[in-house]
Design an enzyme around this catalytic site. Structure first.
Site, mmCIF file in Angstrom:
data_model
loop_
_atom_site.group_PDB
_atom_site.id
_atom_site.type_symbol
_atom_site.label_atom_id
_atom_site.label_comp_id
_atom_site.label_asym_id
_atom_site.label_seq_id
_atom_site.Cartn_x
_atom_site.Cartn_y
_atom_site.Cartn_z
ATOM 1 N N GLN A 120 3.167 9.831 1.275
ATOM 2 C CA GLN A 120 4.353 9.173 0.901
ATOM 3 C C GLN A 120 4.820 9.242 -0.474
ATOM 4 O O GLN A 120 6.027 9.074 -0.651
ATOM 5 C CB GLN A 120 3.917 7.403 1.023
ATOM 6 C CG GLN A 120 3.501 6.990 2.480
ATOM 7 C CD GLN A 120 3.431 5.833 2.571
ATOM 8 O OE1 GLN A 120 2.285 5.287 2.161
ATOM 9 N NE2 GLN A 120 4.411 4.840 3.154
ATOM 10 N N HIS A 166 -2.270 7.246 7.477
ATOM 11 C CA HIS A 166 -1.142 8.332 6.685
ATOM 12 C C HIS A 166 -1.875 9.625 6.352
ATOM 13 O O HIS A 166 -1.531 10.621 6.582
ATOM 14 C CB HIS A 166 -0.696 7.686 5.522
ATOM 15 C CG HIS A 166 0.578 6.803 5.539
ATOM 16 N ND1 HIS A 166 1.696 7.380 6.185
ATOM 17 C CD2 HIS A 166 0.639 5.499 5.434
ATOM 18 C CE1 HIS A 166 2.478 6.360 6.036
ATOM 19 N NE2 HIS A 166 2.136 5.167 5.855
ATOM 20 N N CYS A 175 6.584 -0.137 7.000
ATOM 21 C CA CYS A 175 5.897 0.903 6.392
ATOM 22 C C CYS A 175 7.067 1.461 5.252
ATOM 23 O O CYS A 175 8.091 1.434 5.766
ATOM 24 C CB CYS A 175 5.598 2.120 7.276
ATOM 25 S SG CYS A 175 4.787 3.854 6.344
ATOM 26 N N LEU A 176 6.654 1.886 3.958
ATOM 27 C CA LEU A 176 7.684 2.308 2.898
ATOM 28 C C LEU A 176 8.553 3.500 3.492
ATOM 29 O O LEU A 176 9.578 3.886 2.886
ATOM 30 C CB LEU A 176 7.311 2.449 1.568
ATOM 31 C CG LEU A 176 6.562 0.994 0.986
ATOM 32 C CD1 LEU A 176 5.816 1.510 -0.112
ATOM 33 C CD2 LEU A 176 7.952 -0.113 0.916
ATOM 34 N N GLY A 207 0.828 -0.973 0.096
ATOM 35 C CA GLY A 207 0.065 0.190 0.031
ATOM 36 C C GLY A 207 0.814 1.371 0.011
ATOM 37 O O GLY A 207 1.978 1.109 0.384
ATOM 38 N N HIS A 229 -4.148 1.283 7.655
ATOM 39 C CA HIS A 229 -2.744 1.760 7.789
ATOM 40 C C HIS A 229 -2.569 3.010 6.869
ATOM 41 O O HIS A 229 -2.184 4.024 7.254
ATOM 42 C CB HIS A 229 -1.825 0.717 7.352
ATOM 43 C CG HIS A 229 -0.270 1.096 7.208
ATOM 44 N ND1 HIS A 229 0.614 0.578 8.067
ATOM 45 C CD2 HIS A 229 0.307 2.145 6.384
ATOM 46 C CE1 HIS A 229 2.026 1.219 7.624
ATOM 47 N NE2 HIS A 229 1.536 1.962 6.702
ATOM 48 N N GLU A 230 -3.201 2.998 5.758
ATOM 49 C CA GLU A 230 -3.288 4.174 4.853
ATOM 50 C C GLU A 230 -4.052 5.183 5.042
ATOM 51 O O GLU A 230 -3.732 6.296 4.924
ATOM 52 C CB GLU A 230 -3.455 3.605 3.297
ATOM 53 C CG GLU A 230 -2.635 2.198 2.758
ATOM 54 C CD GLU A 230 -1.138 2.666 2.955
ATOM 55 O OE1 GLU A 230 -0.606 3.782 2.966
ATOM 56 O OE2 GLU A 230 -0.341 1.716 3.163
HETATM 57 ZN ZN ZN Z 1 2.926 3.507 5.692
#
Ligand code: ZN
Length: 182
Positions: free
Chosen positions: A55, A141, A95-96, A50, A137-138
């Protein structure tokens, strides 16, 4: 999403763009579709499941997901709202924007999402397990929230050095680019 160029890299903690509450997407045009495609590419390059607007350096309420890695399983969610969250399950997340950091996060097991697609059309879906977790999670963000905000004391100790290292790397990089601008 005006005429600026498409994002080229993933925003890494502690970049302040990860901490903003994002504004809704208001325009649905070819740029919206191009941004969603680029975000899916960035997600794939990072081997993620995701990726949210912040991000990609875009402070807008958009995220992409692919829970299986299959080409046909790409999803785009714009202006998402989660509801009917039920159950509770803990699992490890990465997480990226937080390389090498793993956090145990408790989330709803099942939830529903109402969102718009790249054409602005509203749709509704229900998910459980990994996809439900990605949605939560997203969506975090989009409100400037990260998994490190959800660490218990064990995870805080386990990740302390890595977080400090990311902060040091960011400060070093910020100093360097300030010098380059002079
Ligand atoms: Zn993340």
């Amino acid at each position: 999403m005006s005429a600026d160029s498409l994002p080229t890299r993933i925003t890494i903690y502690p970049d302040p763009r990860l901490r903003r509450v994002c504004a809704p997407v208001e325009e649905f045009n070819e740029r919206t579709a191009a941004l969603a495609q680029r975000m899916l590419e960035l997600m794939r390059e990072g081997n993620g499941v995701g990726l949210a607007g912040p991000q990609a350096g875009i402070c807008r309420r958009i995220f992409v997901a692919n829970p299986t890695g299959e080409p046909g399983d790409d999803h785009v969610y714009i202006n998402p709202e989660l509801f009917d969250l039920t159950g509770s399950v803990e699992a490890e997340e990465g997480c990226l924007s937080l390389p090498d950091i793993r956090v145990n996060v408790r989330r709803a097991r099942v939830c529903r999402i109402r969102a718009q697609d790249v054409d602005g059309k509203f749709f509704e879906q229900k998910a459980e397990g990994l996809l439900a977790r990605i949605w939560q999670h997203e969506t975090d963000h989009l409100d400037g929230r990260l998994i490190i905000d959800r660490m218990d004391s064990t995870d805080k100790i386990a990740n302390r050095k890595k977080i400090a290292q990311l902060e040091a790397d960011y400060a070093k990089h910020a100093k360097k680019s300030a010098k380059a601008r002079r």
